[in-house]
Design a protein around this motif. Sequence first.
Motif, PDB file in Angstrom:
ATOM      1  N   LEU A  56       0.827  -1.206   0.000  1.00 49.99           N
ATOM      2  CA  LEU A  56       0.000   0.000   0.000  1.00 49.99           C
ATOM      3  C   LEU A  56       0.864   1.260   0.000  1.00 49.99           C
ATOM      4  O   LEU A  56       0.562   2.238  -0.696  1.00 49.99           O
ATOM      5  CB  LEU A  56      -0.940  -0.007   1.209  1.00 49.99           C
ATOM      6  N   LYS A  57       1.950   1.240   0.758  1.00 46.71           N
ATOM      7  CA  LYS A  57       2.860   2.390   0.762  1.00 46.71           C
ATOM      8  C   LYS A  57       3.450   2.627  -0.617  1.00 46.71           C
ATOM      9  O   LYS A  57       3.598   3.767  -1.053  1.00 46.71           O
ATOM     10  CB  LYS A  57       3.969   2.169   1.796  1.00 46.71           C
ATOM     11  N   LYS A  58       3.772   1.555  -1.304  1.00 49.95           N
ATOM     12  CA  LYS A  58       4.306   1.679  -2.667  1.00 49.95           C
ATOM     13  C   LYS A  58       3.270   2.250  -3.624  1.00 49.95           C
ATOM     14  O   LYS A  58       3.626   2.814  -4.668  1.00 49.95           O
ATOM     15  CB  LYS A  58       4.785   0.314  -3.171  1.00 49.95           C
ATOM     16  N   ASN A  59       1.998   2.106  -3.266  1.00 47.89           N
ATOM     17  CA  ASN A  59       0.915   2.658  -4.080  1.00 47.89           C
ATOM     18  C   ASN A  59       0.414   3.993  -3.528  1.00 47.89           C
ATOM     19  O   ASN A  59      -0.739   4.378  -3.759  1.00 47.89           O
ATOM     20  CB  ASN A  59      -0.235   1.650  -4.171  1.00 47.89           C
ATOM     21  N   ASP A  60       1.275   4.670  -2.794  1.00 48.95           N
ATOM     22  CA  ASP A  60       1.023   6.050  -2.328  1.00 48.95           C
ATOM     23  C   ASP A  60      -0.109   6.169  -1.314  1.00 48.95           C
ATOM     24  O   ASP A  60      -0.801   7.193  -1.265  1.00 48.95           O
ATOM     25  CB  ASP A  60       0.748   6.980  -3.520  1.00 48.95           C
ATOM     26  N   PHE A  61      -0.306   5.149  -0.497  1.00 47.82           N
ATOM     27  CA  PHE A  61      -1.208   5.289   0.642  1.00 47.82           C
ATOM     28  C   PHE A  61      -0.375   5.842   1.794  1.00 47.82           C
ATOM     29  O   PHE A  61       0.236   5.106   2.570  1.00 47.82           O
ATOM     30  CB  PHE A  61      -1.845   3.940   0.994  1.00 47.82           C
ATOM     31  N   ASN A  62      -0.351   7.164   1.871  1.00 49.34           N
ATOM     32  CA  ASN A  62       0.548   7.844   2.807  1.00 49.34           C
ATOM     33  C   ASN A  62      -0.033   7.970   4.210  1.00 49.34           C
ATOM     34  O   ASN A  62       0.710   8.107   5.185  1.00 49.34           O
ATOM     35  CB  ASN A  62       0.900   9.230   2.256  1.00 49.34           C
ATOM     36  N   ASP A  63      -1.349   7.945   4.317  1.00 45.25           N
ATOM     37  CA  ASP A  63      -2.000   7.924   5.633  1.00 45.25           C
ATOM     38  C   ASP A  63      -2.377   6.472   5.902  1.00 45.25           C
ATOM     39  O   ASP A  63      -3.424   5.997   5.471  1.00 45.25           O
ATOM     40  CB  ASP A  63      -3.232   8.822   5.611  1.00 45.25           C
ATOM     41  N   LEU A  64      -1.495   5.750   6.610  1.00 42.39           N
ATOM     42  CA  LEU A  64      -1.687   4.317   6.802  1.00 42.39           C
ATOM     43  C   LEU A  64      -1.561   3.973   8.282  1.00 42.39           C
ATOM     44  O   LEU A  64      -0.538   4.242   8.909  1.00 42.39           O
ATOM     45  CB  LEU A  64      -0.660   3.527   5.983  1.00 42.39           C
ATOM     46  N   VAL A  65      -2.622   3.407   8.843  1.00 45.99           N
ATOM     47  CA  VAL A  65      -2.680   3.030  10.258  1.00 45.99           C
ATOM     48  C   VAL A  65      -2.865   1.520  10.348  1.00 45.99           C
ATOM     49  O   VAL A  65      -3.651   0.940   9.597  1.00 45.99           O
ATOM     50  CB  VAL A  65      -3.832   3.748  10.980  1.00 45.99           C
ATOM     51  N   THR A  66      -2.122   0.887  11.261  1.00 47.42           N
ATOM     52  CA  THR A  66      -2.254  -0.563  11.455  1.00 47.42           C
ATOM     53  C   THR A  66      -2.591  -0.873  12.915  1.00 47.42           C
ATOM     54  O   THR A  66      -2.096  -0.213  13.836  1.00 47.42           O
ATOM     55  CB  THR A  66      -0.973  -1.312  11.055  1.00 47.42           C
TER      56      THR A  66
END
Length: 291
Positions: A56-66
């Motif tokens: 997801l980060k590689k696909n520009d999901f910059n706001d990512l919470v786990t």
Amino acid sequence: MINRHFLLTILILTIGMNVCSTNRALLVGIGQYDTQKTGWSHIHGDNDVELLKTLLKKNDFNDLVTLTNEKATKAQIVKALTDLAGRCNVGDKVYFHFSGHGQPVRDDNHDEGTSKKYDESIIPYDACRDSRRLNGKYTGQFHLIDDELCPLLEAIKKKLGKDGELMVVVDACFSRGIQKDEITDIDPDLLRYVRGTNFAFTPPGRISVKTPKQFTPGAKMTVITACRENERNFEYKSPNGCFYGSLSYYISILLKDNADFERWRECFLGKNYQMKRIFQSFQHPSIEIFP
């Protein structure tokens, strides 16, 4: 004649809206349930989060919470979804993923209709398998029932507006059992890691949950689940020997190309996943689209 300065202003505003849109994701995965306390077996939902977050980060999901394992309690999942809605803006692209156990729960507000007696639920870290847990005091308060999840998703959907997108992926099962002869050829390892139970949760008292309203038209919301409500969800043993949710692993394959939700919808509607042989033959992923 249209004023040139007016056209320029509209163009700048349009570009600004596109630039300001953000890709956001919330990933929830539970593998290490407290078996003794809750009765739920260990699975590999936490592996799914590790698999997907990098892609997801590689696909520009910059706001990512786990949220994984003990951090993925019902309260924390609800808070994370509420906070996510608060951060969303018109035109954003949002991905919500849950990997863990699933369980049918008695439908006390009768919103499922007369032919169906159970709601679906996802199982947070602190939810128990039956009412005998917590010294006989468990009443389902930590299950996250679909009636409770719907308004949380609705809040996100409304914030995104007609130009936004919301993708919801649930890698769990709401099982009522399958025939014995259908599972004789499954790898014994996979039989140990079924996500959910055919044991419906029936609390001793009435569950007080409001009937959710219909979703507001606006952002396109797609809900993809690993199997139908009367099927079990088996994990997938990857070529490197690691276990993942079957749906999560297929999503990871899609993410390696792009995060085009329209293409994803086409893949599930066209059942393209069948070519990958990730899902068991009697397990059928389902897709619902809400405009």
